[in-house]
Design a protein around this motif. Structure first.
Motif, PDB file in Angstrom:
ATOM      1  N   THR A 169     -59.335   8.134 -49.812  1.00 20.71           N
ATOM      2  CA  THR A 169     -59.499   6.901 -49.032  1.00 20.71           C
ATOM      3  C   THR A 169     -58.155   6.238 -48.806  1.00 20.71           C
ATOM      4  OG1 THR A 169     -61.725   6.592 -49.939  1.00 20.71           O
ATOM      5  CG2 THR A 169     -60.666   4.673 -48.932  1.00 20.71           C
ATOM      6  N   GLY A 170     -57.326   6.153 -49.849  1.00 18.21           N
ATOM      7  CA  GLY A 170     -56.010   5.545 -49.699  1.00 18.21           C
ATOM      8  C   GLY A 170     -55.133   6.310 -48.727  1.00 18.21           C
ATOM      9  N   THR A 171     -55.192   7.643 -48.783  1.00 19.69           N
ATOM     10  CA  THR A 171     -54.420   8.458 -47.854  1.00 19.69           C
ATOM     11  C   THR A 171     -54.820   8.173 -46.414  1.00 19.69           C
ATOM     12  OG1 THR A 171     -54.085  10.226 -49.466  1.00 19.69           O
ATOM     13  CG2 THR A 171     -53.917  10.834 -47.153  1.00 19.69           C
ATOM     14  N   LEU A 172     -56.126   8.085 -46.176  1.00 22.98           N
ATOM     15  CA  LEU A 172     -56.615   7.800 -44.831  1.00 22.98           C
ATOM     16  C   LEU A 172     -56.179   6.424 -44.350  1.00 22.98           C
ATOM     17  CD1 LEU A 172     -60.211   9.282 -45.107  1.00 22.98           C
ATOM     18  CD2 LEU A 172     -58.391  10.112 -43.619  1.00 22.98           C
ATOM     19  N   LEU A 173     -56.348   5.411 -45.204  1.00 23.30           N
ATOM     20  CA  LEU A 173     -55.994   4.058 -44.793  1.00 23.30           C
ATOM     21  C   LEU A 173     -54.496   3.929 -44.558  1.00 23.30           C
ATOM     22  CD1 LEU A 173     -58.349   1.965 -47.119  1.00 23.30           C
ATOM     23  CD2 LEU A 173     -58.695   2.587 -44.719  1.00 23.30           C
ATOM     24  N   ASP A 174     -53.692   4.581 -45.392  1.00 26.75           N
ATOM     25  CA  ASP A 174     -52.239   4.546 -45.202  1.00 26.75           C
ATOM     26  C   ASP A 174     -51.830   5.202 -43.880  1.00 26.75           C
ATOM     27  OD1 ASP A 174     -51.926   3.274 -47.610  1.00 26.75           O
ATOM     28  OD2 ASP A 174     -51.331   5.070 -48.718  1.00 26.75           O
ATOM     29  N   ALA A 175     -52.641   6.163 -43.415  1.00 23.77           N
ATOM     30  CA  ALA A 175     -52.329   6.865 -42.169  1.00 23.77           C
ATOM     31  C   ALA A 175     -52.929   6.186 -40.949  1.00 23.77           C
ATOM     32  CB  ALA A 175     -52.829   8.302 -42.256  1.00 23.77           C
ATOM     33  N   GLY A 176     -53.580   5.035 -41.146  1.00 27.79           N
ATOM     34  CA  GLY A 176     -54.072   4.272 -40.008  1.00 27.79           C
ATOM     35  C   GLY A 176     -55.568   4.273 -39.804  1.00 27.79           C
ATOM     36  N   ALA A 177     -56.328   4.923 -40.682  1.00 22.12           N
ATOM     37  CA  ALA A 177     -57.783   4.864 -40.579  1.00 22.12           C
ATOM     38  C   ALA A 177     -58.257   3.439 -40.833  1.00 22.12           C
ATOM     39  CB  ALA A 177     -58.421   5.820 -41.581  1.00 22.12           C
ATOM     40  N   HIS A 178     -59.474   3.151 -40.404  1.00 22.11           N
ATOM     41  CA  HIS A 178     -60.046   1.811 -40.549  1.00 22.11           C
ATOM     42  C   HIS A 178     -61.219   1.856 -41.528  1.00 22.11           C
ATOM     43  CE1 HIS A 178     -57.965   0.213 -36.887  1.00 22.11           C
ATOM     44  NE2 HIS A 178     -58.008   1.492 -36.555  1.00 22.11           N
ATOM     45  N   ARG A 179     -61.233   0.916 -42.463  1.00 23.45           N
ATOM     46  CA  ARG A 179     -62.414   0.709 -43.301  1.00 23.45           C
ATOM     47  C   ARG A 179     -63.196  -0.430 -42.671  1.00 23.45           C
ATOM     48  NH1 ARG A 179     -64.998  -2.267 -46.962  1.00 23.45           N
ATOM     49  NH2 ARG A 179     -65.984  -1.249 -48.774  1.00 23.45           N
ATOM     50  N   ILE A 180     -64.367  -0.132 -42.150  1.00 21.92           N
ATOM     51  CA  ILE A 180     -65.136  -1.106 -41.376  1.00 21.92           C
ATOM     52  C   ILE A 180     -66.366  -1.512 -42.183  1.00 21.92           C
ATOM     53  CG2 ILE A 180     -66.424  -1.491 -39.246  1.00 21.92           C
ATOM     54  CD1 ILE A 180     -64.564   0.542 -37.916  1.00 21.92           C
TER      55      ILE A 180
END
Length: 488
Positions: free
Chosen positions: A82-93
């Motif tokens: 999850t952290g990798t995704l968010l750091d790469a610009g993913a959105h937690r909605i």
């Protein structure tokens, strides 16, 4: 089949072979790693070392949602994902707070957060899973390699025939073979060739076509943007048409339009926007009218719901299981494929923990536990798809119609009841089974109905109204005072 080379079975600790190096396959590899000496992943493609398209994943160009049930499962298998995704610009909605959605029963209210989704491109998600799983050691990925059959017999599978490029087939031995090859899986035929099976297969095909495109999000819409979705209503008759906007990395929107047989979208530029404006509410089309297209329009029709009932087959060998789309390939509009794969991998790990890869009855238990989340997602998808005109596979029966009326009541109630909205979202995110919807509190909520009146307009915030231009349009869609987020 000739055997010019045989990879020997390791002594002591064991080997698992995974057919397919996509998300399902890598999660299965992560699940097996602690219980075997070696995990070997067989993958036809060359896997990029960055977020990039690959030939064997054409569906990556269409919208994917990772519901919280699947996201939590992935995080448990690949800590730090999850952290990798968010750091790469993913959105937690947050859900339902961050979703502007017209359901068959009306606009959902944006209640306080009870669940969430992770939103990003499929290319980013695939790369992030590889980035978190492969460096942990114990996993070998054979790229450019095709699995062409199973070895063993009707009582036990003990390996896989593989072919690299145009070379001869060779055998790689295994104590456990996991089929994660997806929709294109040939495992049922391979099992028949061993004298095992058959595996019953059922399909429901509503003739869904997808047309997707990437846009640059309008100014102000690149952060904390909700998901916008206009759902179909099977009760209206005619084709079911859906329009969805999902925010992804780098200030972009991934837009997917879908329609069932007789109402499909196309790759035509003008028709694309006309379709988006012509669904049950024009909101998505109005948003796109002021967004910049960044890609061509990609169209796919590979959307048949296909369920392989491994858990019911009586004559299957030990040493073989399937997960993900190999078990249940679903209409992508419901966004459950990734979560079913992740929950299947968690089920695989849970059964391995009970006694290891050689435990008696292991693969039979894995088939049953993998089938549970697959069955929930199958019921959610086909319970709606069978009602669209021209659906092929089976026609709705009296039980389907009764269940559909009950679900429609739940959806209508959820537009004005936080408790009901939470119960439905528990199931939609695959954090609960369908039994959640027949508990006493849910039954009482359904009998009582919505506690608040139906919203007349989409529940947009003042900031979101700023995405809409000209001003007259924003005024037309201005926020319904009853729609402001609230508990209850």
């Amino acid at each position: 089949m000739t055997e010019p080379f045989s990879s020997p079975r390791p002594r002591g600790p064991r080997r698992a072979v995974i057919v397919g190096g996509g998300i399902a396959g890598l999660l299965a590899a992560a699940a097996c790693r602690a219980f075997v000496q070696e995990v070997v992943v067989i993958e036809r493609d060359v896997l990029p070392d960055r977020p990039a398209p690959r030939r064997g994943l054409p569906q990556a160009r269409h919208a994917h949602m990772l519901w919280s049930g699947g996201a939590d499962a992935m995080e448990s298998l690949a800590p730090g994902l999850t952290g990798t995704l968010l750091d790469a610009g993913a959105h937690r909605i947050p859900l339902p707070t961050g979703m502007v959605s017209l359901s068959p029963g009306g606009w959902y209210r944006r209640w306080p957060e009870s669940h969430y989704i992770l939103a990003c491109s499929r290319d980013l998600l695939d790369w992030a899973v590889r980035d978190r799983v492969l460096p942990g050691g114990g996993i070998t990925v054979l790229t450019g390699t095709e699995a062409v059959g199973l070895t063993g017999g009707a009582r036990r599978v003990d390996g896989v025939w593989i072919r690299e490029d145009a070379g001869p087939a060779r055998r790689i031995c295994a104590d456990l073979v996991v089929d994660a090859a997806g929709r294109a899986s040939r495992a049922p035929r391979w099992l028949t060739a061993l004298g095992a099976g058959p595996v019953r297969e059922i399909t429901v095909d509503a003739g869904v076509a997808y047309a997707s495109r990437i846009y640059r999000a309008p100014k102000g819409a690149d952060e904390h943007c909700p998901v916008f979705t206009i759902q179909a209503d099977p009760r209206r008759g005619g084709p079911g048409q859906i329009a969805t906007i999902i925010p992804i990395e780098d200030g972009r929107w991934l837009v997917s339009l879908s329609g069932t047989r007789g109402g499909e979208p196309s790759a035509d530029e003008a028709a694309y926007l006309d379709f988006a404006r012509g669904v049950r509410h024009p909101l998505v089309g109005q948003l796109l009218a002021h967004a910049e297209p960044l890609s061509d329009i990609a169209v796919t029709r590979s959307t048949v719901n296909r369920r392989r009932l491994y858990e019911r087959a009586r004559n299957l060998p030990d040493g073989f299981v399937a997960i993900g789309d190999s078990v249940a390939a679903l209409n992508p509009v419901y966004g459950h494929g990734l979560s079913v794969a992740a929950l299947g991998a968690v089920a695989l790990r849970r059964e391995l923990r009970r006694g290891g890869v050689t435990a008696p009855g292991l693969t039979r238990r894995i088939r049953r536990t993998v089938a549970r989340p697959a069955g929930v997602a199958w019921g959610l998808a086909t319970g709606q798809d069978v009602f669209y005109p021209g659906a092929v596979g089976r026609s709705p029966n009296p039980v389907d119609r009764l269940v559909s009326r009950y679900v429609n009541r739940l959806v209508e109630t959820s537009t004005g009841s936080y408790a009901m909205a939470k119960a439905l979202t528990d199931v939609m995110t695959l954090q609960s089974g369908l039994g959640r919807l027949v508990r006493p509190r849910v039954l009482m909520c359904a009998a009582r109905g919505p506690l608040r009146p139906r919203l007349a307009k989409p529940p947009l915030t003042d900031r979101e109204l700023g995405f809409l231009a000209p001003t007259s349009l924003a005024a037309q869609l201005g926020q319904d005072p009853a729609s402001r987020p609230a508990g209850g």
